[in-house]
Design an enzyme around this catalytic site. Structure first.
Site, PDB file in Angstrom:
ATOM      1  N   ASP B 406       6.098  29.682 -35.245  1.00  0.00           N
ATOM      2  CA  ASP B 406       7.081  29.169 -34.325  1.00  0.00           C
ATOM      3  C   ASP B 406       7.000  30.043 -33.073  1.00  0.00           C
ATOM      4  O   ASP B 406       6.433  31.131 -33.122  1.00  0.00           O
ATOM      5  CB  ASP B 406       8.435  29.297 -35.022  1.00  0.00           C
ATOM      6  CG  ASP B 406       9.564  28.917 -34.127  1.00  0.00           C
ATOM      7  OD1 ASP B 406       9.428  27.881 -33.457  1.00  0.00           O
ATOM      8  OD2 ASP B 406      10.567  29.641 -34.089  1.00  0.00           O
ATOM      9  N   ARG B 616      12.543  28.925 -20.482  1.00  0.00           N
ATOM     10  CA  ARG B 616      13.175  27.808 -21.176  1.00  0.00           C
ATOM     11  C   ARG B 616      14.141  27.145 -20.222  1.00  0.00           C
ATOM     12  O   ARG B 616      14.941  27.791 -19.571  1.00  0.00           O
ATOM     13  CB  ARG B 616      13.935  28.303 -22.399  1.00  0.00           C
ATOM     14  CG  ARG B 616      13.050  28.839 -23.472  1.00  0.00           C
ATOM     15  CD  ARG B 616      13.818  29.737 -24.388  1.00  0.00           C
ATOM     16  NE  ARG B 616      14.782  28.976 -25.182  1.00  0.00           N
ATOM     17  CZ  ARG B 616      14.494  28.475 -26.383  1.00  0.00           C
ATOM     18  NH1 ARG B 616      13.300  28.639 -26.870  1.00  0.00           N
ATOM     19  NH2 ARG B 616      15.397  27.823 -27.085  1.00  0.00           N
ATOM     20  N   ASP B 698       9.319  23.597 -27.583  1.00  0.00           N
ATOM     21  CA  ASP B 698       9.372  23.720 -26.126  1.00  0.00           C
ATOM     22  C   ASP B 698       8.495  22.696 -25.438  1.00  0.00           C
ATOM     23  O   ASP B 698       7.628  22.091 -26.042  1.00  0.00           O
ATOM     24  CB  ASP B 698       8.909  25.117 -25.719  1.00  0.00           C
ATOM     25  CG  ASP B 698      10.078  26.058 -25.621  1.00  0.00           C
ATOM     26  OD1 ASP B 698      11.201  25.557 -25.439  1.00  0.00           O
ATOM     27  OD2 ASP B 698       9.867  27.266 -25.745  1.00  0.00           O
TER      28      ASP B 698
END
Lengths: 369, 1110
Positions: B406, B616, B698
């Site tokens: 991840d 992000r 993402d």
């Protein structure tokens, strides 16, 4: 490295105060102990088998084994051994009649005489063996067919031996003592040895019948049942089917060698590992005089032929052998030591070459990455 | 309620979808009620009771094939006339079973202790009008339970009331999912007034809810309160349910009605699932066992046939000296044949290593402690050490071929720092707590706009900047209102005031801390506070913010919670001026399509730019409701929330109706720092021949830039893309194109980027093609992945023809699927809760620890267990082959070569400890070398030490050694000349003992040759075992044993040792066995050295350097 980790711990202590992390300040640190055991850092010897480390060992083994081997070989070669087959398979052999006219029921024993010549004198103590071939003392049914408790003089076992003795456990209501197939098939040929004097007279060679069984067997493992005398002790028991006389008459001349502690019996009861075997029969002790125990010359072997072996293609032999500290004549050990020692030495040389040609140090540089 | 009515005809409660709980067990008087039966509140994590321990444990142990096999052998021995006594296999079996039973019993005892503690904990229950103290296990469904501050809930409770007027309470669920933030739970207004026992006594209420299920975040139910003869129905959701195991915080006491108790509580349901993974080593072990079973069977068949061939002649079968018993003569020949076969089976059965399983189990159990003890896997900052949840997979760590990781929280710190934002098409950057527009510095003359934001009281603003200011403020308000952040005040405050909200206005901002389940949210709220719009508290249904010093109160009308499918969350608020306003925040793909106004294009551009920097992004939007619209919205939401059937679906429907026609406000960019040493770790894994796949939710640009910065992708890599494929054909075409490119260009390394949508297309139809491309790429990055897809990718690789060993690393709940799917699942103890850790096989604090875990621990464990397995088979071949050979010399009469006691103790005493100690401490190469040369990992890849070739080598070696022992002894005794100096003879037992002695010494020394790491323990057990054998044999042969009916071994060993020839024979046979092995090792080391062997040399040099340096 240790120092740095301790510093870090201090830092951690400061942190836990400021960061409100569920009371990390009060809780004991979960940090593992820095011990050699837990960190898998125990002091250890780390041998690596390289030509360099193994080479000396090879040369040493070679250098030690070859002389040992030669020593063993010479020792074995110095042992004198004489073997004669007296089964009586051939028509012209002296025991042919005895062998072929055998009957379990006959009351008279059959005797035969074998002549032989010893080319060389036998020095020191000479051991007399009988050898049997094709006799499977190591058959499972046979091996277990005994009752050690009975043989140890146990009174209850005497009257009620183990079922392992079947079918040699009882005759009618009487129990067999000693019970079992091993005891039942006790070797009962008697061998007598005579030296033929140059004059032609037969001179009996004294055969000692004691000292042929293991001391512990004779004194601990085998015991006669308690009783005033042996016949009373064995009262109510039957002799084994194949025996001609009961167990308490095995050696009437010597009460110390009679019953279960009869040494011939004890020797027989130690079952052999392989179908061809020898058992110690008698010992010819060294003369006090300086002459050899068995001088070279002609001998006569007198056999009371009681034991049938032809039914299973068996052979019977008589062996005379001198002995060294390592036992009887056995060239195997000497040859093995010499062979292994030479191979070690040879490989040592080969490895020496390898060691010089492919030096590990120079190789270690090109490990990937 | 059709289903409920339907169920009334049946008694078993689980037949119906719902359960009806009468609060305080006040059942209706009118008779049509049949009480449902519920489990009591006893937690039973233990497996056994005192009574069923023996049968149940035995049953479970005999379900193992090996144990069952030995049980059968044991039973056969009891039934037929066997060569060995039943004790010979009964005792080792008993030993193995006992050791396992003791281990399991101890573990169960611990569980019992924990259970008793939990079940006996005092709780307060309202019974017949007063508060009664009782034990936790006595709580029944329907009981009203009182829980005081900082206590844990003893069962799943539906909150009825708290000491607060609004009936709310705060809890933490740290022990359930590791989330340390405070969560507010609510009670329905009708029950929240019942704050005392007497009021509760008067309460007439019925809770209807679903039957228990494991999902912690799902609860669907409703409460019907009868007040003044009138029934009021209120919905109950997860926010009304207090889970067992959670802890009450900041609230003096609460009353709740137990709805799920004991084993039916969500906590208990969650602990049930245990991973049932089996390692590759275990699989090959089972194959080997089958092969050995084959050898055993063929040896037994061969022996039986040969026996009958021999027996054809009577003189062999039944010579005069060895008559058969009556029983033997009379039994039927078929029966005899079968019993002969079984007897041979029994005779040779020790070729199956009985203690293999128990040794492997102990090795794994004890060996796994080293992972937890490793200081290098200990993280100082978080005080976390590595944690082993299953010791079954230790060696699998040395076999990993694919790592799926991840990104957020695993590769990165998951420590968000607000960096930039885009408001209405203008980019801003945060500088010292101020927002500065892009291209301007703080001091630049045109910086007035920046100052506008920070100093709103300055009045000389024109209309343009005013409107801009308004939208900036709205943006900041959205950021500080649209979230689920909780505020906690520091400890002292809490202790004094009890309820922090009683002095919500008097707090000092420094004593305030935000708690959020998502670090992004926390970073955003904190950033808004720095800039000037501070979220200061949530008081019941109002949220307070301080906009540049001015307090504003918003009434919180609805929260549209975040879920991973929608990828956004919203709040509906009533502004101080009375307007109804929706703020929504979420992924750009989840919001931009629903936006109708605002600078959509510019924002999209900015979002992409942020993403390229590896940040992000979240997009913020709002929507103003007219009063009519709001009434409609309210109705829809309430209807959906109270629905008992298909609530989720109806909620989704309502949400998507509400979250549209949005006015785009802007976007935020939060930076997530890479963890320490991620680049080195990934590089090390790559050198170790492990392919690393990054799977992230993402967006593509963010993912690629993080991939580049963490070294997953190189600048020199040719990056292939499989993105935004809309159709099957298109996808296939692209895949083919990529495959061609790889073929044309096979010199340089390739990296592949796939997004979730394209991946699902590729997986649906073109799995093979896709795998082809993937296998040729040294790095693969999957972005925009849903949790389910992560697991799917892992499964795809796992089941591909090569069947590679996969490892998944993750820290969040969304990684659980992949962690459970992979052969080895690793949880990172990060900020996203404990769920990943709980479902993992191993848990570590940081990604960088993966390198040591795999390269060092994995390597060690693999070598250890592989040698352990091979050695076990080897030593049992050595053990039983002479027995087989002996049959050729004893007419296949099944005579044993060794004494029963030796047969029994060989595996459990004489040869057990050295291999166990070896398998705990062996280090083939120094750990530092292993870590600095990841390439060594390739040496053990693909189960190489348990390959069929190595297995064959060990087995053949076993046979060769057995031949040497047997025929060496045979030649020595074959002519049956005496071996003793007094002319006396040996018997069959001495022969067997000689073989056995040579064997014990050789087998022990063979392991010594394999040992590269001699600690004092190795020395102790190796030499100790040999010494023990000698001492034991002397003792065993030195006594007439009163309970044995044969004294075969009496003084046999002493007599053997008193023979000089025997000593010489033992030495030569041992040397002959081991010496070719040494030569082989040396020659291989010099001619074809493996890199491991090469590095051993450097390892020792390294050590020498270190010691000389000290």
């Amino acid at each position: 490295m240790m120092a740095s980790s301790y510093n870090a711990k201090d830092e951690d202590g400061h942190h836990s105060g400021s960061v409100s992390h569920g009371g990390a300040g009060t809780a004991k640190s979960k940090k593992p102990d820095n011990t050699a055991f837990k960190q898998q850092r125990l002091p250890a010897w780390q041998p690596i088998l390289t030509a360099g480390t193994v080479l000396p060992a090879f040369f040493v083994i070679g250098l030690i084994f070859i002389p040992i081997g030669i020593g063993l070989y010479v020792t074995s070669n110095n042992i004198k051994e004489f073997e004669i087959d007296y089964t009586g398979v051939n028509v012209d052999s002296p025991c042919y009649t005895c062998a072929n006219n055998f009957s379990w029921n006959s009351t008279t024993s059959c005797s035969c005489t074998v002549n032989f010549t010893l080319e060389q004198p036998f020095e020191n103590n000479v051991y007399m063996y009988y050898g049997l071939s094709n006799f499977y003392q190591n058959h499972r049914r046979y091996v277990k067919s005994r009752d050690d408790r009975q043989l140890n003089g146990d009174a209850t076992a005497l009257k009620d031996p183990s079922n392992d003795c079947e079918p040699y456990r009882k005759i009618g209501v009487e129990t067999i003592a000693p019970c079992g197939a091993i005891a039942n098939s006790l070797f009962n040929d008697s061998l007598e040895l005579y030296y033929v004097e140059p004059s032609g007279a037969l001179n009996a060679v004294p055969l000692a019948k004691k000292g042929i069984a293991w001391w512990t067997d004779r004194n601990v493992k085998f015991r006669n049942p308690a009783g005033v005398d042996l016949p009373t002790a064995f009262k109510g028991t039957a002799k084994p089917v194949n025996w001609r006389k009961p167990v308490y008459e095995l050696d009437p001349s010597d009460p110390d060698n009679n019953g279960f502690i009869n040494e011939d019996f004890i020797v027989w009861m130690r079952t052999a590992a392989l179908p061809t075997f020898r058992k110690l029969y008698r010992i010819i002790h060294k003369n006090q005089s300086s002459t050899s125990t068995l001088p070279s010359g002609r001998y006569v072997l007198n056999i009371t032929y009681n034991y049938p072996v032809l039914s299973f293609d068996g052979r019977k032999r008589m062996i005379l052998s001198t002995i060294s500290w390592m036992g009887g004549k056995n060239p195997f050990l000497g040859i093995a030591y010499i062979t292994v020692g030479s191979i070690c030495f040879f490989l040592g040389v080969v490895l020496l070459i390898i060691h010089h040609k492919y030096d590990t140090r120079s190789n270690s540089a090109d490990i990937p990455n | 309620m059709p289903s409920l009515k339907f169920s009334w005809g049946f008694d078993p409660p689980h037949q119906s979808d719902t359960r009806t709980v009468y609060v305080a067990n006040r059942f209706p008087q009118h008779g049509h009620y049949i009480p449902q039966r519920f489990a009591d509140n006893r937690i039973i994590s233990s497996k056994y009771t005192v009574w069923n321990f023996v049968p149940k444990n035995l049953f479970e142990q005999f379900r193992r094939i090996a144990n069952f096999y030995f049980l059968i052998i044991f039973l056969v021995q009891l039934m037929i006339d066997t060569p060995t006594s039943p004790v010979t296999s009964g005792l080792p079996l008993f030993f193995v079973i006992t050791v396992t039973a003791i281990k399991q019993g101890y573990e169960d005892w611990l569980r019992h202790k924990a259970d008793n503690e939990v079940n006996g904990a005092p709780v307060f229950v309202v019974r017949s009008g007063c508060l009664v103290q009782t034990r936790s296990k006595n709580i029944r469904v329907g009981d009203i339970v009182r829980v005081a501050k900082d206590e844990t809930f003893p069962a799943d409770l539906a909150l009825l009331s708290s000491d607060r007027v609004d009936g709310t309470c705060h809890i933490t669920t740290a022990s359930l999912d590791g989330e340390t933030n405070l969560k507010t739970h609510f009670s329905v207004p009708e029950t929240s007034v019942c704050q005392s026992v007497s009021q509760l006594e008067a309460l007439q209420a019925v809770v209807e809810c679903h039957q228990p299920e494991a999902d912690l975040y799902r609860f669907v139910g409703r409460i019907t309160v009868t007040q003044h003869g009138e029934e009021i129905v209120r919905p109950l959701g997860p926010e009304n349910l207090l889970l067992r195991g959670a802890r009450l915080k900041n609230t003096k006491e609460i009353f709740g009605v137990a709805v799920y108790t004991g084993m039916e509580s969500k906590m208990a349901l969650n602990y049930k699932c245990k991973s049932q993974k089996r390692s590759a080593v275990e699989k090959s072990m089972n194959t080997f066992l089958l092969i050995y079973l084959g050898i055993l069977l063929s040896e037994a068949v061969l022996s039986t046939i040969l026996k009958y061939a021999w027996q054809a002649e009577d003189k062999w079968d039944e010579p005069f000296y060895n008559q058969k018993t009556e029983q033997e003569k009379n039994s039927s020949s078929i029966l005899k044949f079968i019993s002969d076969f079984l007897a041979f089976l029994v005779l040779y059965n020790f070729i199956i290593p009985i203690s293999l399983y128990v040794t492997v189990e102990m090795q794994k159990f004890l060996g796994s402690f080293f992972i937890g003890w490793d200081l290098d896997l200990y993280h100082e900052e978080s005080d976390q050490k590595a944690q082993v949840n299953t010791s079954d997979l230790n060696e699998e760590l040395g076999q990993v071929e694919y790592v799926f990781t991840d990104k957020t929280g695993t590769l990165t710190e998951n420590e968000m720092r607000f960096q930039e934002c885009s408001i209405n098409g203008v980019k801003y950057r945060e500088v010292n707590g101020k927002l500065v527009p892009e291209g301007l510095t703080e001091d630049s003359p045109d910086g007035s706009t920046a100052h506008l934001v920070t100093m709103p009281h300055v009045n000389h603003v024109n209309s343009f900047t005013a409107s801009r200011f308004l939208i900036e403020v709205l943006f900041l308000q959205a950021v500080s209102l649209c979230h689920t952040v909780q505020i906690s005040y520091d400890q002292a405050d809490c202790l004094v005031g009890g309820d922090p909200f009683s002095h919500a206005n008097g707090f000092s901002s420094s004593s305030m801390e935000y708690y959020a389940s998502s670090p992004d949210e926390k970073a955003l709220v904190e950033a808004a506070k720095r800039i000037g719009v501070a979220f200061t508290g949530r008081n019941g249904e109002t949220m307070e913010i301080k906009t540049f010093g001015k307090c504003e109160k918003y009434k919180l009308l609805h929260v549209l919670e975040f879920d991973p499918n929608r990828r956004r969350m919203s709040v509906i608020l009533q502004t101080p001026s009375g307007g109804k306003l929706l703020f929504t925040k979420g992924a750009e793909s989840a919001i931009l399509p629903f936006s109708s106004s605002g600078e959509i294009e510019k924002t999209r551009l900015h979002v992409d730019e942020f993403a390229l920097k590896g940040m992000r992004t979240l997009v913020v939007a709002c929507r103003h409701f007219s009063p009519e619209e709001y009434i409609d919205v309210d109705k829809r939401l309430t209807a959906a929330r109270t629905a008992l059937q298909q609530r989720e679906e109806r909620l989704q429907e309502a949400f998507s109706h509400i979250e549209r026609d949005l006015q785009l406000l802007g976007a935020t960019a939060v930076e997530d720092k890479l963890q320490d040493k991620v680049q080195e770790t990934i590089e090390a894994l790559r050198l170790a021949g492990i392919k690393v796949w990054v799977l992230t939710g993402d967006k593509h640009e963010t993912a690629v830039s993080v991939s580049l910065s963490c070294g997953h992708f190189h600048r020199t890599m040719n990056i292939l893309e499989l993105l935004q494929q809309r159709s099957d054909n298109e996808c296939a075409e692209q895949l083919r194109r990529l495959a061609r490119r790889i073929k044309d260009d096979h010199v340089i390394q390739h990296g592949l980027v796939v997004d979730g949508a394209s991946l699902s297309l590729a997986l649906r139809e073109h799995e093979k093609l896709f795998m082809e491309v993937c296998k040729n790429c040294s790095a693969v990055l999957c972005c925009r992945m849903a949790p389910l897809q992560k697991a799917k990718v892992v499964r795809l690789l796992k089941t591909s023809p090569e069947k590679p060993i996969t490892l998944a690393v993750g820290d969040g709940a969304n990684d659980v699927g992949m962690i459970q799917e992979a052969h080895v699942g690793i949880g990172i103890m990060g900020k996203e809760g404990r769920q990943a850790v709980r479902n993992s096989d191993y848990a570590i604090a940081r990604f960088k620890f993966l390198a040591k875990l795999l390269l060092v621990h994995g390597h060690f464990y693999y070598i250890r267990i592989a040698t352990l397995v091979q050695y076990f088979f080897y030593k049992n071949v050595c053990f039983i082959t002479p027995q087989f050979l002996y049959q050729f010399f004893c007419l296949f009469s099944q005579q044993t070569l060794y004494d029963s006691v030796y047969l029994t103790l060989y595996n459990i005493c004489f040869t057990s400890l050295p291999i166990l100690v070896y398998s705990l401490f062996e280090q083939l190469v120094h750990p530092h070398v292993l870590q600095s040369k990841p390439g060594l990992y390739r040496d053990i890849s693909r189960n190489s030490l348990l390959s069929f070739r190595t297995f064959l080598y060990w087995t053949l070696l076993g046979f060769c050694h057995a031949f040497v022992f047997f025929f060496g002894s045979y030649i020595l005794m074959g002519e049956d000349t005496t071996l003793m100096g007094n002319g006396q003879m040996f018997g069959n037992w001495t022969f067997g003992t000689l073989v056995f002695t040579v064997m014990v010494v050789t087998v022990t020394l063979k392991l010594a040759l394999e040992t590269h790491f001699w600690t004092w323990m190795n020395h102790f057990v190796t030499w100790g075992s040999i010494a023990f054998y000698f001492i034991f044999s002397l003792f065993y042969g030195g006594i007439i044993w009163p309970f044995l009916h044969t004294q075969d071994m009496y003084f046999v060993f002493v007599q053997l040792l008193s023979s000089g020839s025997a000593w010489f024979a033992i030495i030569i046979m041992v040397i002959t066995c081991l010496f070719p092995d040494v030569v082989k090792k040396v020659i291989y080391r010099h001619m074809l050295p493996t890199s491991t062997q090469k590095s051993q040399v450097t390892g020792t040099r390294f050590k020498a350097l270190k010691t000389s340096g000290r």
